[in-house]
Design an enzyme around this catalytic site. Structure first.
Site, PDB file in Angstrom:
ATOM      1  N   ASP A  18       0.912  -1.169   0.019  1.00 30.72           N
ATOM      2  CA  ASP A  18       0.054   0.108  -0.118  1.00 30.72           C
ATOM      3  C   ASP A  18       0.926   1.035   0.076  1.00 30.72           C
ATOM      4  OD1 ASP A  18      -1.891  -2.083   0.508  1.00 30.72           O
ATOM      5  OD2 ASP A  18      -2.957  -1.082   2.042  1.00 30.72           O
ATOM      6  N   LYS A  39     -10.525   0.252  -1.990  1.00 32.46           N
ATOM      7  CA  LYS A  39     -10.258  -0.037  -0.590  1.00 32.46           C
ATOM      8  C   LYS A  39     -10.306   1.292   0.114  1.00 32.46           C
ATOM      9  CE  LYS A  39      -6.647  -1.286   2.741  1.00 32.46           C
ATOM     10  NZ  LYS A  39      -5.515  -1.679   3.219  1.00 32.46           N
ATOM     11  N   LYS A  72      -6.904   3.271  -3.055  1.00 27.89           N
ATOM     12  CA  LYS A  72      -7.274   3.504  -1.431  1.00 27.89           C
ATOM     13  C   LYS A  72      -7.566   4.836  -1.081  1.00 27.89           C
ATOM     14  CE  LYS A  72      -5.041   2.085   3.041  1.00 27.89           C
ATOM     15  NZ  LYS A  72      -3.783   1.322   3.392  1.00 27.89           N
TER      16      LYS A  72
END
Length: 215
Positions: free
Chosen positions: A91, A182, A153
């Site tokens: 991430d 996400k 995300k």
């Protein structure tokens, strides 16, 4: 949705600066017990965590976290190191100043470079929605789609706010069909989690849902 189905979408997360190995181990144990999607932990714990869980649980870590303003070379090295240590998912945080400066190609090339360094592992691109205008959020949906990254995300959980329903709805509208979503940060109930999923979320970054189940 039943709670087990929601838990299968959770990246069970502990990224606090004060995190100890005992706390990380608890996150890993709970992640395996409750069959979540992954455990998201600091990069310094990845090697030890992977040795601890083996193939029983995907390990996720964060790159350029939480501010995103490391150089691309540093982020690429962080990614290569994390993958070498056993990370299954990465991430990364974008350079938000570059986005404000409309340096769109620089952001695209950075994401592509990090995606290449992932060596086939999943890449999630954190855009920190709470700091962006709607126009900037839409632009990042386009850039992430073009980059080939697997996920977009919402948040680090370390800025002014976390995931919001309207941001996931906007992402669902503007990302390409192959890009997953996400939301992360502040997801504190199964009701909220279910609403995020209904709006288009494929993964949920949170520590609270497992804590709720544990009571």
């Amino acid at each position: 949705m039943d709670k087990k189905a929601i838990l299968k979408m959770v990246d069970h997360t502990l990224l606090a600066q004060t995190a100890t190995w005992e706390q990380i181990k608890e996150i890993l144990d709970d992640s395996m017990t409750y069959d979540v999607a992954s455990a998201c932990i600091p990069a310094s714990f990845v090697k030890r965590a992977k040795e601890y869980v083996g193939d029983k649980l995907p390990i996720c870590t964060v790159i350029g976290f939480p501010n995103g303003y490391s150089t691309t070379a540093v982020k690429v090295f962080e990614t290569e190191d994390a993958v070498k240590n056993g990370a299954d998912e990465i991430d990364m945080v974008i350079n938000i100043g570059d986005l404000k400066d409309k340096k769109y190609d620089d952001i695209l090339q950075e994401i592509k470079a990090i995606h290449k360094a992932c060596n086939g592992k999943i890449l999630k691109v954190i855009i920190e929605t709470c700091l962006l205008t709607e126009e900037e959020k839409i632009k990042m949906c386009e850039i992430v789609t073009e980059s080939g990254a697997e996920f977009i995300k919402t948040s680090t959980g370390f800025s002014t706010s976390g995931a919001k329903f309207e941001d996931v709805a906007l992402m669902k509208k503007y990302v390409g069909k192959d890009v997953k979503i996400k939301p992360a940060g502040g997801i504190s109930s199964f009701e909220d989690a279910e609403k995020f999923v209904e709006l288009g979320a494929d993964r949920l970054g949170t520590s609270r849902l497992v804590k709720i189940i544990k009571g």
